[in-house]
Scaffold this motif. Structure first.
Motif, PDB file in Angstrom:
ATOM      1  N   ALA A   1       0.825  -1.216   0.000  1.00 24.41           N
ATOM      2  CA  ALA A   1       0.000   0.000   0.000  1.00 24.41           C
ATOM      3  C   ALA A   1       0.851   1.255   0.000  1.00 24.41           C
ATOM      4  N   THR A   2       1.872   1.309   0.853  1.00 27.19           N
ATOM      5  CA  THR A   2       2.636   2.546   1.028  1.00 27.19           C
ATOM      6  C   THR A   2       3.662   2.760  -0.078  1.00 27.19           C
ATOM      7  N   LEU A   3       4.411   1.735  -0.448  1.00 30.93           N
ATOM      8  CA  LEU A   3       5.477   1.918  -1.433  1.00 30.93           C
ATOM      9  C   LEU A   3       4.937   2.103  -2.847  1.00 30.93           C
ATOM     10  N   LEU A   4       3.798   1.502  -3.142  1.00 29.49           N
ATOM     11  CA  LEU A   4       3.237   1.636  -4.482  1.00 29.49           C
ATOM     12  C   LEU A   4       2.397   2.902  -4.632  1.00 29.49           C
ATOM     13  N   ASN A   5       2.161   3.580  -3.534  1.00 31.27           N
ATOM     14  CA  ASN A   5       1.436   4.857  -3.557  1.00 31.27           C
ATOM     15  C   ASN A   5       2.242   5.890  -2.770  1.00 31.27           C
ATOM     16  N   PRO A   6       3.446   6.250  -3.258  1.00 25.80           N
ATOM     17  CA  PRO A   6       4.369   7.059  -2.464  1.00 25.80           C
ATOM     18  C   PRO A   6       3.906   8.493  -2.238  1.00 25.80           C
ATOM     19  N   ASP A   7       2.906   8.946  -2.983  1.00 26.08           N
ATOM     20  CA  ASP A   7       2.468  10.332  -2.877  1.00 26.08           C
ATOM     21  C   ASP A   7       1.310  10.529  -1.907  1.00 26.08           C
ATOM     22  N   ARG A   8       0.913   9.484  -1.192  1.00 28.90           N
ATOM     23  CA  ARG A   8      -0.200   9.642  -0.253  1.00 28.90           C
ATOM     24  C   ARG A   8       0.112   8.994   1.086  1.00 28.90           C
ATOM     25  N   SER A   9      -0.604   9.434   2.109  1.00 31.14           N
ATOM     26  CA  SER A   9      -0.453   8.891   3.463  1.00 31.14           C
ATOM     27  C   SER A   9      -1.646   8.009   3.788  1.00 31.14           C
ATOM     28  N   PHE A  10      -1.429   7.045   4.677  1.00 27.94           N
ATOM     29  CA  PHE A  10      -2.465   6.092   5.064  1.00 27.94           C
ATOM     30  C   PHE A  10      -2.666   6.123   6.574  1.00 27.94           C
ATOM     31  N   SER A  11      -3.921   6.082   7.003  1.00 25.83           N
ATOM     32  CA  SER A  11      -4.207   5.908   8.423  1.00 25.83           C
ATOM     33  C   SER A  11      -4.028   4.433   8.786  1.00 25.83           C
ATOM     34  N   LEU A  12      -3.961   4.147  10.078  1.00 25.83           N
ATOM     35  CA  LEU A  12      -3.839   2.755  10.504  1.00 25.83           C
ATOM     36  C   LEU A  12      -5.053   1.941  10.054  1.00 25.83           C
ATOM     37  N   THR A  13      -6.221   2.577  10.071  1.00 24.47           N
ATOM     38  CA  THR A  13      -7.432   1.869   9.647  1.00 24.47           C
ATOM     39  C   THR A  13      -7.347   1.481   8.169  1.00 24.47           C
ATOM     40  N   GLU A  14      -6.874   2.400   7.337  1.00 22.06           N
ATOM     41  CA  GLU A  14      -6.733   2.086   5.909  1.00 22.06           C
ATOM     42  C   GLU A  14      -5.741   0.958   5.691  1.00 22.06           C
ATOM     43  N   LEU A  15      -4.609   1.009   6.405  1.00 19.81           N
ATOM     44  CA  LEU A  15      -3.609  -0.044   6.233  1.00 19.81           C
ATOM     45  C   LEU A  15      -4.131  -1.385   6.732  1.00 19.81           C
ATOM     46  N   ALA A  16      -4.955  -1.357   7.787  1.00 15.65           N
ATOM     47  CA  ALA A  16      -5.561  -2.600   8.263  1.00 15.65           C
ATOM     48  C   ALA A  16      -6.480  -3.180   7.193  1.00 15.65           C
ATOM     49  N   GLU A  17      -7.211  -2.292   6.475  1.00 13.47           N
ATOM     50  CA  GLU A  17      -8.071  -2.764   5.389  1.00 13.47           C
ATOM     51  C   GLU A  17      -7.239  -3.370   4.268  1.00 13.47           C
ATOM     52  N   HIS A  18      -6.123  -2.721   3.896  1.00 15.31           N
ATOM     53  CA  HIS A  18      -5.252  -3.229   2.840  1.00 15.31           C
ATOM     54  C   HIS A  18      -4.626  -4.563   3.235  1.00 15.31           C
TER      55      HIS A  18
END
Length: 460
Positions: free
Chosen positions: A127-144
């Motif tokens: 999620a994070t490395l393939l979308n380097p221009d945006r930030s993620f909340s913990l909830t979003e990362l849990a969904e991913h």
């Protein structure tokens, strides 16, 4: 009310949404409004309805409010969906692997890329490395990642200590993103994720640029590994493209999308085209074995869709060389939106105009940044960008080769701005006349870029 205890939550949500005559976009918007969670999007609703993801308890409470059905009905349907998963139906999230039964609950070693210790870690990195221009909340990362907040938080802290991720706070929310300084591990890890868990994103971006594509389904060996079935690494990508009845997809656009996908994933891509109405169990995916899992991918539309037919550029071979050496890379989807680059460049130029007399050095720095943004915008329109490891001159080199000597100013301005980084040098100051001259230069670049932009197509 009689309740079907075997009906999965995907069917319950879809039926209730249609009964309320809501689109997926409308449902997402209402949920985001009533819950105060802007992270609820149409794509998330689509994953629920496809059975790729089960809404969490807190989300089901808000779904009950918006869909006007008892929460108990949703809870029962969620349990039914989990039972189906344990019986062998993989529940797949967008950028993270999934596997049936105990293996999924244990979050064991990923079959797709077994060098990672857990699927949670792989999902976060994807999620994070393939979308380097945006930030993620913990909830979003849990969904991913398909995991709990506690597990995601633990992995985030380890990745942040390693310099791979960075964090910041907005009120009470902690946001994570790829490390801003692009440390030595980030580039190689990003490439690994692109070639493995990044397949859905790359396929969705490239084929999402083709007008009329409504559905994409991945199969073959890659889908087996994504679902947690152990075996050798996938050598190719097999997919099915669906379009509504009566829509004829542009064969040239499909070929371009396949070729760009192959270049980004470094493996062959095989696809077939079928009617949108065809049942998923009868899909004709190349090299798909009966009974094996498939993964549905949402087409990712570019914010400003590049045209497929465009102008011929003399610098084609220069760009090819920069790609072969890893200095330029292909992108699509939101990353290929060119207008934000030009808009920011225009703002820089406007700000520089007010500083040419009072602080010409500062004005020149803004103008040099504006020139780089213009060059990056021209590349983005073609689905290109400088890679994380690329030297600073790549943007200027590429646009000068493609668009002529006028755009050599992009690199010249960058070099002159570098001289200003050494305050003791005799060349470290700009006089007002010089700043005013280059203000005109940047504005002419903006005008030239705006003229050529509509004529550009995806680079392939």
């Amino acid at each position: 009310m009689e309740v079907d205890f075997n009906q999965p939550i995907s069917q319950v949500i879809r039926a209730a949404r249609r009964r309320r005559q809501l689109s997926q976009y409308s449902l997402a918007r209402e949920l985001a409004t009533v819950s105060g969670r802007p992270t609820i999007t149409r794509d998330l609703v689509a994953r629920w309805e496809r059975g790729h993801q089960i809404p969490r308890l807190g989300t089901r409470q808000w779904l009950a409010v918006v869909l006007q059905i008892p929460q108990e009905r949703l809870d029962v349907a969620a349990a039914a969906a989990r039972r189906r998963s344990r019986l062998g139906h993989a529940v797949v999230t967008e950028n993270a692997p999934a596997t049936p039964g105990p293996a999924r609950r244990a979050q064991g070693t990923p079959a797709l890329l077994p060098v990672f210790r857990s699927r949670v870690q792989a999902g976060i990195l994807a999620a994070t490395l393939l979308n380097p221009d945006r930030s993620f909340s913990l909830t979003e990362l849990a969904e991913h990642a398909g995991s709990s907040l506690a597990s995601v938080d633990k992995e985030n802290k380890l990745l942040e200590k390693a310099g791979i991720l960075s964090s910041r706070r907005e009120g009470t929310i902690r946001l994570m993103r790829a490390a801003g300084d692009r440390g030595p591990l980030v580039g190689p890890l990003t490439e690994l994720m692109r070639l493995t868990y990044g397949v859905p994103q790359v396929v969705g971006e490239e084929f999402g640029c083709v007008p009329g594509v409504a559905r994409i389904v991945l199969g073959g060996v890659w889908a087996d590994r994504f679902a947690g079935i152990a075996g050798p690494s996938p050598e190719s990508v097999e997919l099915m493209i669906a379009a509504p009845h009566g829509v004829n997809l542009d064969s040239r656009a499909l070929t371009t999308a396949a070729r760009r996908t192959e270049q980004r994933l470094k493996r062959p891509v095989h696809f077939s085209v079928v009617p949108l109405e065809q049942d998923i169990d009868t899909l004709k995916i190349p090299r798909q074995r009966p009974g094996h899992p498939v993964v549905e991918v949402a087409p990712i539309r570019p914010r400003v869709a590049p045209q497929i037919a465009g102008v011929e550029l003399d610098g084609h071979e220069v760009v090819r060389r920069l790609m072969r050496t890893g200095q330029l890379e292909l992108v699509s989807g939101p990353a290929s939106a060119s207008q934000p680059f030009l808009q920011l460049a225009s703002k820089h130029a406007a700000a520089a105009e007010h500083l040419t007399d009072a602080s010409p050095d500062s004005a020149f720095v803004l103008l040099a940044q504006a020139a780089q943004l213009i060059g990056s915008g021209l590349l983005a329109q073609q689905g290109l960008r400088a890679s994380a490891a690329a030297p600073d001159h790549v943007v200027g080199t590429a646009v000068a080769a493609q668009f002529g000597h006028q755009f050599a100013q992009v690199e010249m301005l960058r070099r002159r701005a570098r001289e200003l980084d050494a305050p003791t040098s005799r060349d470290s100051h700009v006089v007002p006349a010089e700043a005013k001259t280059y203000l005109g230069t940047v504005r002419s670049l903006l005008a030239a870029a705006a003229e050529v932009m509509p004529k550009l197509g995806l680079f392939s």
